[in-house]
Enzyme design. Structure first.
Site, PDB file in Angstrom:
ATOM      1  CG  ASP A   1       1.928 -14.352  32.640  1.00 22.25           C
ATOM      2  OD1 ASP A   1       1.202 -13.797  33.496  1.00 22.25           O
ATOM      3  OD2 ASP A   1       3.147 -14.126  32.531  1.00 22.25           O
TER       4      ASP A   1
ATOM      5  NE  ARG B   1       8.341 -10.644  24.480  1.00 21.84           N
ATOM      6  CZ  ARG B   1       8.840 -10.642  25.697  1.00 21.84           C
ATOM      7  NH1 ARG B   1       8.259 -11.361  26.652  1.00 21.84           N
ATOM      8  NH2 ARG B   1       9.914  -9.936  25.975  1.00 21.84           N
TER       9      ARG B   1
ATOM     10  CD  GLU C   1       1.410  -8.334  27.677  1.00 17.69           C
ATOM     11  OE1 GLU C   1       2.160  -7.679  28.449  1.00 17.69           O
ATOM     12  OE2 GLU C   1       1.589  -9.536  27.438  1.00 17.69           O
TER      13      GLU C   1
ATOM     14  CG  HIS D   1       3.938  -9.936  30.718  1.00 15.42           C
ATOM     15  ND1 HIS D   1       4.087  -9.521  29.426  1.00 15.42           N
ATOM     16  CD2 HIS D   1       5.085 -10.598  31.019  1.00 15.42           C
ATOM     17  CE1 HIS D   1       5.283  -9.903  28.967  1.00 15.42           C
ATOM     18  NE2 HIS D   1       5.900 -10.562  29.923  1.00 15.42           N
TER      19      HIS D   1
ATOM     20  CB  SER E   1       4.548 -16.291  34.444  1.00 19.28           C
ATOM     21  OG  SER E   1       5.336 -15.844  33.365  1.00 19.28           O
TER      22      SER E   1
ATOM     23  CB  VAL F   1       4.886 -18.450  30.426  1.00 21.12           C
ATOM     24  CG1 VAL F   1       3.763 -18.812  31.382  1.00 21.12           C
ATOM     25  CG2 VAL F   1       5.668 -19.712  30.003  1.00 21.12           C
TER      26      VAL F   1
END
Length: 339
Positions: A262, A238, A267, A286, A288, A236
């Site tokens: 996550d 990077r 991305e 992404h 969380s 959670v």
């Protein structure tokens, strides 16, 4: 040294780099300063003469190219906990103060991590898949009480995770820059240079470290080889903390039991990524830390810091630009007046 309040009738000029979703409640900031909202294409022309910049679009990589040659704003605030996108040489070497949104995401991320631990232990993804297939298949599940969790990253998010997992019955230790033997949240904190040794003892490895040159791809083939084959990896922090190709290889070979990711190096995660189809992997976009109301909290934090900036008071969450995060016990910093 305090910069002092701005002269009457001369409110500071604040540039807001906005994305598709405008910052809610930014009107409170407009009562304190002259606020100009721009998109990436207008950032370079908006920055000269600006006193402050609010990086509402914290995904943007545009700031380095848009930074004025003579120096940018005295203060830059980013609407995220991570600041790795901001730390280009001109900003790091200059006098600009950087603050982040530390504190907004701590508890939501900790709750999310606990949910992922439970999802693995109780095979909730398997239950959902079987329900979709209308299949009745009894299984035994695992207990989390007494399981061992290693949290890499001992900042506020890592500490919130440690508290949640400890309350649920897990035995938690940490890995950070400084070793400690009696930490209030972690008990034992292993030094990062001994991370591989600590990995061997963990049932769950949780990554909550900032992205720095020292932490980039901290979980690579060598680290994965030291993990317990029954362990699960949860990231959670990077995406670049993990060497994704190495993780895929380890998951396929059964050297690691599972992963919940996550965050990713690129991305959104490409549809072609093998991670999507792995039954022992949980992929989330992404999210969380993004509990209901998170955008409002981010704007309130920025507005509070703007009020401090305007009236010459200490700024919250000042980042050590050399380290890449807010250093515990760091001296308070103030924005100096422009020339």
């Amino acid at each position: 040294m305090e910069h002092g309040p701005h002269a009457p009738g001369e409110p500071p000029r604040v540039v807001v780099l906005r994305g598709d979703v405008p910052p809610p409640g930014i009107q409170a900031a407009e009562r304190l300063a002259h606020v100009v909202q721009v998109r990436e294409t207008r950032l370079a022309e908006a920055l000269p003469g600006a006193d402050a910049l609010f990086m509402w679009d914290f995904w943007s990589d545009a700031l380095a190219a848009a930074w004025p040659p003579e120096g940018g704003p005295r203060w830059v605030h980013i609407a995220s906990a991570g600041v790795d996108r901001l730390l280009f040489p001109a900003l790091v070497e200059g006098n600009t103060i950087v603050t982040n949104s530390r504190g907004v995401f701590d508890e939501p991320i900790a709750e999310y991590v606990l949910g992922l631990v439970l999802a693995f232990a109780k095979d909730l993804p398997g239950t959902v898949r079987l329900q979709d297939e209308r299949r009745w298949r009894h299984r035994e599940t695992e207990r989390i009480t007494g399981a061992r969790a290693l949290v890499a990253g001992t900042g506020p998010i890592g500490r919130a995770i440690a508290r949640r997992l400890s309350a649920a019955g897990l035995r938690v230790s940490g890995a950070g820059r400084t070793a400690r033997a009696a930490d209030p949240e972690f008990g034992v904190v292993h030094p990062m240079e001994r991370l591989h040794d600590a990995l061997e003892e963990a049932d769950y490895v949780v990554l909550a470290a900032p992205l720095t040159p020292e932490t980039r791809e901290m979980i690579d083939a060598a680290a994965l080889a030291r993990m317990n084959p029954a362990a699960r990896l949860i990231n959670v922090g990077r995406g670049q903390l993990v060497a994704e190709d190495d993780l895929v290889d380890a998951l396929r070979a059964g050297r690691v039991a599972g992963a919940a990711l996550d965050v990713f190096a690129d991305e959104p995660l490409a549809p072609s990524s093998p991670l999507w189809g792995m039954p022992n992997v949980i992929v989330s976009p992404h999210m969380s830390g993004d509990a209901v109301g998170w955008r409002d909290e981010l704007v309130r934090l920025f507005t509070d810091n703007l009020d401090r900036f305007v009236h010459g008071r200490e700024l919250r969450n000042v980042v050590d630009k050399r380290l890449g995060y807010v250093r515990p016990g760091a001296p308070v910093q103030y924005a100096e007046p422009r020339g």
